[in-house]
Write a protein that holds these residues in place. Structure first.
Motif, short mmCIF file in Angstrom:
data_model
loop_
_atom_site.label_atom_id
_atom_site.label_comp_id
_atom_site.label_asym_id
_atom_site.label_seq_id
_atom_site.Cartn_x
_atom_site.Cartn_y
_atom_site.Cartn_z
N LEU A 5 0.87 -1.60 0.44
CA LEU A 5 0.07 -0.31 -0.14
C LEU A 5 1.10 1.46 -0.38
O LEU A 5 1.34 1.46 0.86
N PRO A 16 -6.84 9.72 6.94
CA PRO A 16 -6.34 8.06 7.16
C PRO A 16 -7.79 7.37 7.00
O PRO A 16 -7.09 5.92 6.30
N ALA A 19 -6.75 5.46 3.30
CA ALA A 19 -5.94 4.71 3.13
C ALA A 19 -6.40 3.33 4.05
O ALA A 19 -6.59 1.83 3.92
N ILE A 20 -7.23 3.63 5.47
CA ILE A 20 -8.12 2.30 6.06
C ILE A 20 -8.99 1.61 5.06
O ILE A 20 -8.52 0.01 5.30
N VAL A 23 -7.10 -1.25 3.17
CA VAL A 23 -6.05 -2.22 2.97
C VAL A 23 -7.97 -3.48 3.69
O VAL A 23 -7.10 -4.13 3.09
N ARG A 24 -8.51 -2.58 4.58
CA ARG A 24 -9.75 -3.49 4.49
C ARG A 24 -10.42 -4.34 3.08
O ARG A 24 -10.40 -5.25 2.91
N GLU A 27 -6.95 -6.43 1.52
CA GLU A 27 -7.32 -8.24 2.20
C GLU A 27 -9.17 -8.43 2.51
O GLU A 27 -8.98 -9.83 2.68
N MET A 31 -5.74 -10.31 -0.14
CA MET A 31 -4.98 -9.77 -0.97
C MET A 31 -4.29 -9.75 0.24
O MET A 31 -4.95 -9.95 1.63
N GLU A 32 -2.34 -9.94 0.59
CA GLU A 32 -2.25 -9.90 2.10
C GLU A 32 -1.39 -8.41 1.96
O GLU A 32 -0.40 -8.08 0.36
N VAL A 33 -1.66 -7.36 2.34
CA VAL A 33 -1.22 -6.20 2.27
C VAL A 33 -0.03 -5.89 2.83
O VAL A 33 -0.28 -5.99 4.57
N ASP A 34 0.99 -5.02 2.87
CA ASP A 34 2.03 -4.69 2.93
C ASP A 34 1.73 -3.28 2.83
O ASP A 34 1.56 -2.10 2.34
N PHE A 35 2.35 -2.46 4.17
CA PHE A 35 3.32 -0.96 4.74
C PHE A 35 3.95 -0.50 5.08
O PHE A 35 4.61 -0.99 5.95
#
Lengths: 258, 480, 219
Positions: A5, A16, A19-20, A23-24, A27, A31-35
């Motif tokens: 991300l 935010p 962005a949150i 991610v949600r 996922e 997806m496997e999300v990285d920041f």
């Protein structure tokens, strides 16, 4: 699938929720999300105000932060446009101005992997129905960079149309700029505000509850005007909501104001 | 007649502060630009090869500019062989001197003019007036501007800021001072206004001995000049007088006759949104028994070679002055043409004027910033000038000038912060922690400019990074 | 140094490091209309679409379009002059004999020796041929050849009747037209009557050029 991300500085510090929500949503789609925490700002404010050389360290930082990820996804069309359109220019100029190859190499490695959220959903994952639920009337403002630089076309609308409970109404003059334009908003506040006022008037004319966009920088400007206007208004307030928040909203975990 | 000039114009944001609040101006511009926008889209939509024509137009111009010396010399040779005389003017003053002396040589004290951006740019009318020569504008919109002692505000339609009622009032009040008065009981019907202009100018056309024009295109291969117009005032000026003086920017040359097949498709559809404009005149030198006996071509540099030297800025010299970019520009629509402080308003003016005049004056330094970079101009440009790219490039030049120290420092501080995530995270936490203390409107600088009309965003309780740290430790790993 | 040399020197200096731009590619269409590339003489039926398009586009920009056979032309011209109320018509050198034979009540004056601009301003109408017509844009092109006269002739009188031989003088498109024109001749391209968009960007017909344009497509 593992994706990184790119939250963007505006979303990180100020808004935010988008962005949150990204991610949600990602996922939820498996997806496997990285920041990668070394990320910061793409450099667009500096670049577009005439301080290109100041962006070179940020180009290098971005490339390092996202090294090794096949997909870097961001809920901001203008930041993707900055990377896709301007990073190669920054790299080429650093080279011709004698500051080495590194910015050009960094730009070349990063640029093709950075995708705007709706591009990633529609083009890479091949989905338009993301299982979202959002029982509101929505009108969509396609921000200029997404519209004209990235050519997002109908992707955001296709995603919105598939949201359960959502009624999509057409925004008159949708393709016209909202007047944000980065530092334009403070260097030319009168024109910027005049443009924003027309955009909001168009949005209000649709009767929608929500003015949706896929770029929070535009929404900060429109939301700031809306909240100023809404104060003391009796009618139902129009509010801005980022597309990612709508797509993240589900019946089990619905979007809420707070 | 028109004595107003652009000297000492205020910076764009200052001028726009007034014009954005001028309701009549806003209504006139909204109506006119929206009318033409839709028409242009339809005219362009008729050609399914528009993108190919646009690319060809861009490349022909780029090729020509790359070999500009060669094509100008060829043009000079062909025009001369066809009976014309070619003059070279390095700057505005020289061009004005050349034209004045050519008019003096005829013994005449008045000239009729075809609408021309180049002569606006060099202030020819004022220069001729100083030499006791009256220059009469014959394009309807230019006539409205001249009679109203006004300044043009649009490339194609210089009086776009005037509506029909205002035009009627100007005609009634002013026509009689310069020639045949407006007809009794003149209404504000566009057809009646056009008729009034026809009657007023006919007398001037019939007696004129000298005309001044510009040109849309010059063909190096043949020495042909091309003027594209609608009303017939161009034909009058190009055909009836004995002497014709054409002042043309050096970038207007095209290599071959065949190149017109591209530009005569691109220009009318982009400009007046027509398949073809009503009249186009093409002439090569002089022709015995048809048109002027003497033809002078004044090739104008006036800053164009400086623009040519700029690797990114030179693409602006492709411009064919269609004004499609003005008509789609949301900033132009709200600020109006006068705010640009130059005969070249709108997006193209914001990139052309600072290159032709430099960025030392307040207004010229403000022009590259008079854009939200929305890109609508680039999208409609028939020769694919990437106006946003050039704007940003010119912003760099302006930002490097003295007077931008504070902004540079602020940008640098922000860039430093963005390059130091630990410090950034601390700053974000501090901002969130003190968010309740922020007032609704702020007193100074950019913060004031923002909060005069907009609330600041409500800062979150915690930045995204903080949420992420929490989320990362608690989330369930997604199933493979 | 002369300004000529100075400007040329500045151009050369400006371009010293400039790379050669991408080559010009002419992959756009030579014509857009169906039937455009059929030789008019060989397959007239196919070419009819092109002539029809010319008529349609001329009319769209407020020219009055008439179609007739050569034999009916004198009567048509007489009628058009009468309907316009013309009492005088300027005649270019080389206009075919007999075309105005039936316009008995109209003063016909040849432009030889050339009329002055003021004299021309006294004429109600002018009748000419043309060099060619462009269907896709609804354009007539005059090149001052026989039957067309010098440029002022079709400009000063308020009524212009232009006769086009179809299909021979009709080309489909701009690219096709330029290939058939001689740039050394003075050329006037006419697409409808005089017009302006200068008032609120709305098109109004009729300013300085002829306010009435009759086009006869001769079959």
């Amino acid at each position: 699938m593992r994706v990184a991300l790119f939250a963007t500085c505006v979303n990180d510090a100020v808004l935010p929720r988008a962005a949150i929500a990204t991610v949600r949503l990602l996922e939820r789609l498996g997806m496997e999300v990285d920041f990668p925490e070394q990320q910061s700002c793409c450099g667009q404010p500096q670049y577009n105000t005439g301080y290109r050389r100041q962006t070179e360290p940020l180009v290098r930082r971005m490339a390092r932060a996202f090294d090794g990820y096949a997909y870097v996804v961001t809920p901001s069309g203008s930041c993707v446009a900055m990377v896709r359109d301007n990073y190669p220019r920054i790299g080429a100029k650093a080279r011709t101005e004698g500051r080495g190859e590194e910015p050009a190499v960094a730009a070349a490695s990063l640029t093709p992997r950075v995708l705007e959220l709706t591009e990633f959903l529609v083009d890479v994952l091949g989905v338009t129905d993301v299982g979202a639920y959002f029982p509101h009337t929505v009108t969509y403002h396609p921000s200029c960079h997404g519209l004209r630089v990235l050519g997002l076309g109908t992707r955001p609308l296709a995603l919105l149309r598939a949201v359960e409970g959502l009624e999509l109404v057409e925004l008159p003059g949708a393709e016209e700029c909202c007047g944000f334009g980065g530092t334009f908003a403070v260097k030319n506040p009168d024109v910027s505000t005049a443009m924003g006022a027309d955009k909001i008037a168009h949005a209000r004319s649709t009767g929608a509850e929500v003015l949706c966009g896929a770029d929070n920088s535009c929404l900060v400007h429109l939301d700031g005007m809306l909240r100023r206007q809404n104060r003391g208004r009796g009618d139902a307030p129009l509010r801005t909501v980022h597309l990612a928040e709508i797509l993240a909203s589900t019946e089990a975990d619905p979007w809420s104001v707070a | 007649m028109s004595g107003r000039t652009y000297l000492g114009m205020p910076a764009f944001p200052v001028a726009a502060k007034a014009s954005t609040k001028d309701e009549r101006l806003r209504a006139n511009l909204r109506h006119a630009t929206r009318t033409i926008r839709d028409k242009r889209a339809r005219a362009v939509g008729e050609l399914d090869d528009w993108a190919l024509l646009r690319e060809a137009g861009k490349r022909i111009k780029d090729h020509t500019l790359r070999h500009l010396d060669t094509y100008l010399l060829q043009l000079e040779e062909r025009v001369t062989a066809a009976g014309g005389t070619v003059h070279w003017a390095a700057d505005a003053a020289e061009a004005n001197r050349i034209v004045a002396s050519l008019v003096h040589a005829t013994g005449e004290t008045e000239v009729v003019k075809v609408k021309s951006m180049a002569t606006q740019e060099i202030g020819l009318n004022e220069a001729l007036a100083a030499e006791a020569i009256n220059a009469y504008e014959t394009d309807l919109a230019e006539l409205i501007v001249q009679l109203g002692d006004d300044l043009p505000s649009h490339i194609l339609v210089p009086a776009i800021h005037r509506n029909r009622g205002e035009i009627r009032d100007i005609f009634r009040a002013q026509m009689g001072r310069w020639g045949r008065p407006a007809p009794q009981g003149l209404t504000d019907r566009p057809a009646d206004l056009a008729e009034a202009a026809r009657l007023h100018l006919r007398e001037k056309f019939l007696r004129a001995k000298v005309a001044v024009s510009g040109a849309n295109f010059m063909i190096a291969e043949t020495g042909t000049l091309v003027v594209v117009e609608s009303e017939g005032n161009g034909r009058m000026c190009l055909t009836l007088p004995e002497t014709l003086i054409s002042v043309v920017g050096i970038e207007k040359v095209l290599p071959t006759w065949q190149d017109l097949e591209v530009f005569l498709q691109l220009l009318p559809r982009s400009s007046t949104a027509e398949r073809m404009n009503p009249y186009t005149t093409m002439w090569t030198g002089t022709t015995t028994g048809d048109g002027p006996r003497d033809f002078h071509l004044v090739l104008l540099d006036n800053g164009r070679t400086d623009t040519l030297a700029d690797e990114i800025g030179r693409q602006v010299l492709r411009c064919i002055r269609c004004s499609a970019c003005l008509n789609v520009c949301p900033v132009y629509e709200r600020a109006g043409g006068h705010a640009y402080g130059s005969p070249y308003p709108g997006p193209i003016g914001a990139v052309l004027t600072p290159q032709l005049r430099g960025t030392t004056s307040e207004v010229d330094a403000s022009l590259p910033f008079a854009s939200s970079l929305c890109g609508a101009c680039y999208e409609v440009c028939p020769v694919a000038i990437d106006i946003p790219e050039v704007l940003v490039h010119l912003r760099e030049q302006v930002a490097a000038q003295p007077g931008h120290g504070a902004e540079r420092a602020a940008m640098k501080a922000a860039a430093w912060l963005f390059d130091h995530p630990a410090a950034l995270a601390a700053a974000e936490r501090a901002a969130s922690a003190t968010r309740a203390a922020l007032p609704r409107t702020l007193p100074l600088g950019p913060a004031k400019a923002w909060t005069d009309s907009r609330d600041l965003p409500e800062l979150p309780a915690a930045p995204f990074r903080a949420w992420w740290k929490q989320h990362r430790t608690t989330r369930q790993e997604p199933a493979e | 140094m002369s300004s000529r040399d100075a400007v040329l020197a500045r151009i050369r200096a400006a371009l010293a490091d400039a790379p050669e731009p991408e080559p010009v590619v002419r992959d756009y269409r030579t014509a857009h209309v169906r039937g455009a590339n059929v030789p008019a003489k060989h397959v007239p039926d196919e070419y009819a679409a092109v002539v029809d398009l010319l008529a349609e586009n001329l009319a769209d920009y407020r020219a009055h379009v008439h179609r007739c056979a050569e034999a009916a032309l004198p009567a048509l011209l007489a009628r058009l002059l009468a309907e316009h109320g013309s009492r005088s018509v300027a005649v270019p050198p080389g206009l075919p004999q007999g075309w105005l034979a039936e316009a008995g009540g109209v003063r016909q004056h040849p432009d030889e020796p050339p009329l002055t601009a003021r004299e021309l301003d006294g004429f109600d109408s002018v009748v000419t041929t043309c060099r060619l017509a462009v269907a896709e844009t609804g354009t007539l092109v005059l090149d001052a050849g026989p039957g067309q006269g010098r440029r002022a002739l079709t400009l000063v009188p308020d009524h212009h009747i232009c006769v086009v031989h179809t299909p021979d003088q009709v080309v489909a498109s701009l690219p096709q037209s330029l290939a058939r024109l001689d740039p050394t001749r003075p050329l006037t391209w006419i697409s409808g009557p005089s017009a302006t968009s200068d008032i609120e960007l709305d098109r109004v017909e009729g300013v300085h050029g002829p306010r009435t344009l009759d086009v006869v497509l001769l079959e």
